[in-house]
Enzyme design. Sequence first.
Site, short mmCIF file in Angstrom:
data_model
loop_
_atom_site.label_atom_id
_atom_site.label_comp_id
_atom_site.label_asym_id
_atom_site.label_seq_id
_atom_site.Cartn_x
_atom_site.Cartn_y
_atom_site.Cartn_z
N GLY A 208 0.83 -1.21 0.00
CA GLY A 208 0.00 0.00 0.00
C GLY A 208 0.86 1.25 0.00
O GLY A 208 2.05 1.18 -0.31
N ASN A 209 0.26 2.39 0.32
CA ASN A 209 1.04 3.63 0.42
C ASN A 209 0.41 4.53 1.48
O ASN A 209 -0.62 4.18 2.07
CB ASN A 209 1.13 4.32 -0.95
CG ASN A 209 -0.23 4.66 -1.50
OD1 ASN A 209 -0.97 5.45 -0.93
ND2 ASN A 209 -0.59 4.03 -2.63
N TYR A 210 1.04 5.68 1.70
CA TYR A 210 0.65 6.53 2.84
C TYR A 210 -0.53 7.47 2.56
O TYR A 210 -0.86 8.30 3.38
CB TYR A 210 1.83 7.41 3.25
CG TYR A 210 2.98 6.67 3.88
CD1 TYR A 210 2.77 5.89 5.02
CD2 TYR A 210 4.26 6.77 3.37
CE1 TYR A 210 3.83 5.22 5.62
CE2 TYR A 210 5.32 6.11 3.96
CZ TYR A 210 5.10 5.33 5.10
OH TYR A 210 6.14 4.68 5.69
#
Length: 400
Positions: A208-210
């Site tokens: 995923g990412n932030y």
Amino acid sequence: MLKGKHIILGITGSIAAYKAAYIIRGLVKSGAEVQVVITPSGKEFITPLTLATLSSHPVISEFFSNRDGTWNSHVDLGLWADAMLIAPATASTIGKMANGIADNMLVTTYLSCKAPVFVAPAMDLDMYAHPTTQQNLEKLRSFGNRIIEPATGELASHLVGKGRMEEPEKIISVLDDFFNQKTTLAGKNILITAGPTYEKIDPVRFVGNYSSGKMGFALAEASAERGANVCLVAGPVSLDCHHPNITRINVESADEMYQVCVSRFPEVDAAILSAAVADYKPEHVAEQKIKRETAGDMMLHLVPNKDIAASLGQIKKDCQILVGFALETTNGHTHALEKLKKKNLDMIVLNSLTDDGAGFKVDTNKITILTDKGETIAYPLKSKKEVAEDIVDKITEYIR
Ligand code: CTP
């Protein structure tokens, strides 16, 4: 735009209460219907008789009339209103509003009010600057209330500073602009993607990412407030949206986001792709949790996800507007222009992770909009809500 609008005017105990008389006059002159709700201390500064005469409605202050026991329903009042304006708003009332202290008719009406709320603070400069007041105002902003910032000038204390309630004409024009703006995207359908996507590795892990989704949600609210019907395709985020014009579709992976976007795109006038879509996904998703003992060194083979923006760019009709985002760490301008062309976008919003206050997680952003017409518009650092207003302004220009 104020013609026929129902406005609740909340008045609290400040010397600026005399200006409420001018606000009522201006609103009534513009065709609005005004119902005054005043706090007990507000009545020390301006008489209900003046306010009732100007508004042509009895002034409400108590929960029931001492004379005949008539019950003043704050719930009915809240539902009647197209907008509630609290002017002047003292530090005390702002604090009660922020913390739900419903000990008078004004605050109970505020809590029942479904319509947009405008707050025009009035107080001494140090009270205004105090962290408590600022935190309470921030809380009101987070509820979606609009703060009409006080002006700087001579105050009742004869000190000079920020805290003087904004002038009645300015306050009325804020309301007028609001109702004016509310119709600029009426009848338009807008698709917005927001947040990250999660690409499954096994039942408990993902790539995923932030991304927090804050920018996309602010865009959805700003578009809905202008009358657009918004389809918000949200990746996994912990955010809520409340506007009745927003239909939210929750997705997890880039593939799910792609499916929804491709099926919805033909019906929309514009699509704003603010999601941080994962570029890659694991080629195989393990059915059971991968165990440390059995996996040893771990190699994840990732394959590219479909590019939603580029796919929509291929099927885009001339009457549709496609807006992308570019979050870059180097050569932002060049990369953003490449993406604009490659994905057949009309507009791209560039933000750079190297700018303080821009990017994921934070509540602010600093953007540059690049358009297919060769325009480059750089904006200063602003809250994501204000940035959303700027982006939607530009899109409105295009749609028109
Ligand atoms: N985008 C998309 N689908 C993807 C990847 C990106 O719709 N699979 C959209 C984003 O929502 C954004 C724009 O394309 O509006 C640019 O995204 P970005 O991640 O900056 O660009 P990429 O094309 O993925 O290029 P790179 O990550 O290499 O910079």
